[in-house]
Design a protein around this motif. Structure first.
Motif, PDB file in Angstrom:
ATOM      1  N   PHE A  32       8.030 -49.707  -9.146  1.00 29.13           N
ATOM      2  CA  PHE A  32       8.626 -49.578  -9.620  1.00 29.13           C
ATOM      3  C   PHE A  32      10.151 -50.442 -10.294  1.00 29.13           C
ATOM      4  O   PHE A  32      10.302 -50.106 -11.962  1.00 29.13           O
ATOM      5  N   PHE A  90      17.009 -48.709 -17.736  1.00 31.71           N
ATOM      6  CA  PHE A  90      15.784 -49.201 -17.030  1.00 31.71           C
ATOM      7  C   PHE A  90      16.694 -50.850 -16.469  1.00 31.71           C
ATOM      8  O   PHE A  90      15.523 -50.655 -15.013  1.00 31.71           O
ATOM      9  N   ASN A 120      18.406 -59.061 -14.017  1.00 31.21           N
ATOM     10  CA  ASN A 120      18.492 -57.863 -14.142  1.00 31.21           C
ATOM     11  C   ASN A 120      19.934 -57.770 -14.320  1.00 31.21           C
ATOM     12  O   ASN A 120      20.499 -56.996 -15.118  1.00 31.21           O
ATOM     13  N   LEU A 160      18.084 -48.727 -13.984  1.00 29.78           N
ATOM     14  CA  LEU A 160      16.943 -48.341 -12.343  1.00 29.78           C
ATOM     15  C   LEU A 160      16.762 -49.657 -11.395  1.00 29.78           C
ATOM     16  O   LEU A 160      16.324 -49.349 -10.657  1.00 29.78           O
ATOM     17  N   SER A 161      16.185 -50.636 -12.258  1.00 30.30           N
ATOM     18  CA  SER A 161      15.426 -51.336 -11.045  1.00 30.30           C
ATOM     19  C   SER A 161      16.343 -52.803 -10.312  1.00 30.30           C
ATOM     20  O   SER A 161      15.921 -52.379  -9.626  1.00 30.30           O
ATOM     21  N   SER A 188      10.442 -51.862 -14.278  1.00 32.04           N
ATOM     22  CA  SER A 188      11.754 -51.182 -15.218  1.00 32.04           C
ATOM     23  C   SER A 188      12.132 -52.212 -15.238  1.00 32.04           C
ATOM     24  O   SER A 188      12.641 -52.212 -16.250  1.00 32.04           O
TER      25      SER A 188
END
Length: 284
Positions: free
Chosen positions: A238, A108, A70, A111-112, A242
């Protein structure tokens, strides 16, 4: 008469000495068995603690991988925000699609990252709680250690029938037999009950939790991990979802950028649409 009494006294003394030696030998073997049992219980408990660490660390390692991926993708999104400006004359619909995809990818992925951090914290906290409060090594207390010790004077409390029992003959008369590990009583009694030695001082130990055989899912530490995993499984799921959505939107944003750049700057519609189709295939 005196000779008979003398012979009886000698016989009784011989039986007393023989049974006393057996008693002390059995007590010594019992003490060694207690120490061996304690050692095996400690090893079993340590295996359970390793299970807890392995399962929780697996989730922690996944979260670390998510964070690295990420972070790289977020850096790519920021680079596209700064350097990936489309030229003037780009259709508005393409600009909107590009910016919406890039913004959605950034949100996203961010958020991840947050979900991964939270899952990692919850996993570590649950592991610490289970290891420090619930799955502890069976360290014996002083009373337990003292109970493993046998004083030779305790033989004096043994019933007279045991002190003067006749070897072999009395065993046959009572209908008992030697077990695999020595003299034993009926092993069909309830776990943890029934004397397993001829002196009636020991009990069966098959109710010791660490040494009992049971299906793995029925072990206490597995149930505790199952309950604790409910607190981080949702964050894990989640975070993964995400990250997937962020990656898809980032690839689409890159496709929109190439589409606008190739169409406006280079005037190559076939190349632009080919790259866009390729990016859509990758995203799907």
């Amino acid at each position: 008469m005196i000779e008979a009494l003398g012979s009886a006294a000698v016989t009784a003394g011989t039986l007393f000495g023989y049974n006393r030696k057996n008693y002390l030998y059995d007590r010594k073997m019992r003490q060694e068995q207690e120490f061996t049992t304690l050692e095996m219980r400690m090893k079993q408990a340590e295996l359970w603690r390793e299970d807890v660490r392995d399962i929780t660390e697996m989730t922690g390692k996944k979260m670390d991988t998510y964070l690295v991926v990420n972070a790289l993708q977020l850096g790519f999104c920021v680079t596209m925000y700064v350097e990936g400006k489309l030229e003037q004359g780009t259709p508005q619909w393409l600009l909107w699609l590009y910016m919406l995809s890039l913004s959605g990818a950034f949100m996203f992925l961010l958020l991840s990252v947050w979900l991964s951090l939270h899952a990692s914290v919850v996993t570590t906290s649950s592991s610490v709680r289970i290891l420090t409060q619930l799955v502890r090594p069976p360290v014996p207390s002083w009373d337990q250690l003292e109970s493993m010790r046998t004083y030779a004077a305790s033989y004096e409390a043994v019933p007279a029938a045991q002190m003067l029992r006749v070897p072999v003959l009395q065993t046959v008369a009572e209908g008992k037999k030697a077990g695999t590990g020595g003299y034993s009583s009926n092993h069909e009694t309830d776990p943890g009950s029934g004397a397993t030695d001829p002196w009636g001082l020991e009990r069966r130990g098959d109710d010791i939790y660490e040494l009992a055989r049971r299906p793995l899912p029925q072990n206490r530490h597995v149930r505790l991990l199952g309950e604790a995993s409910k607190h981080w499984k949702s964050y894990d799921a989640f975070a993964r979802a995400s990250m997937s959505l962020g990656s898809i939107l980032m690839v689409k944003a890159l496709g929109y950028f190439v589409l606008g750049y190739a169409l406006i700057n280079d005037g190559a519609p076939w190349a632009a649409w080919t790259v866009m189709g390729l990016m859509l295939c990758i995203a799907s």
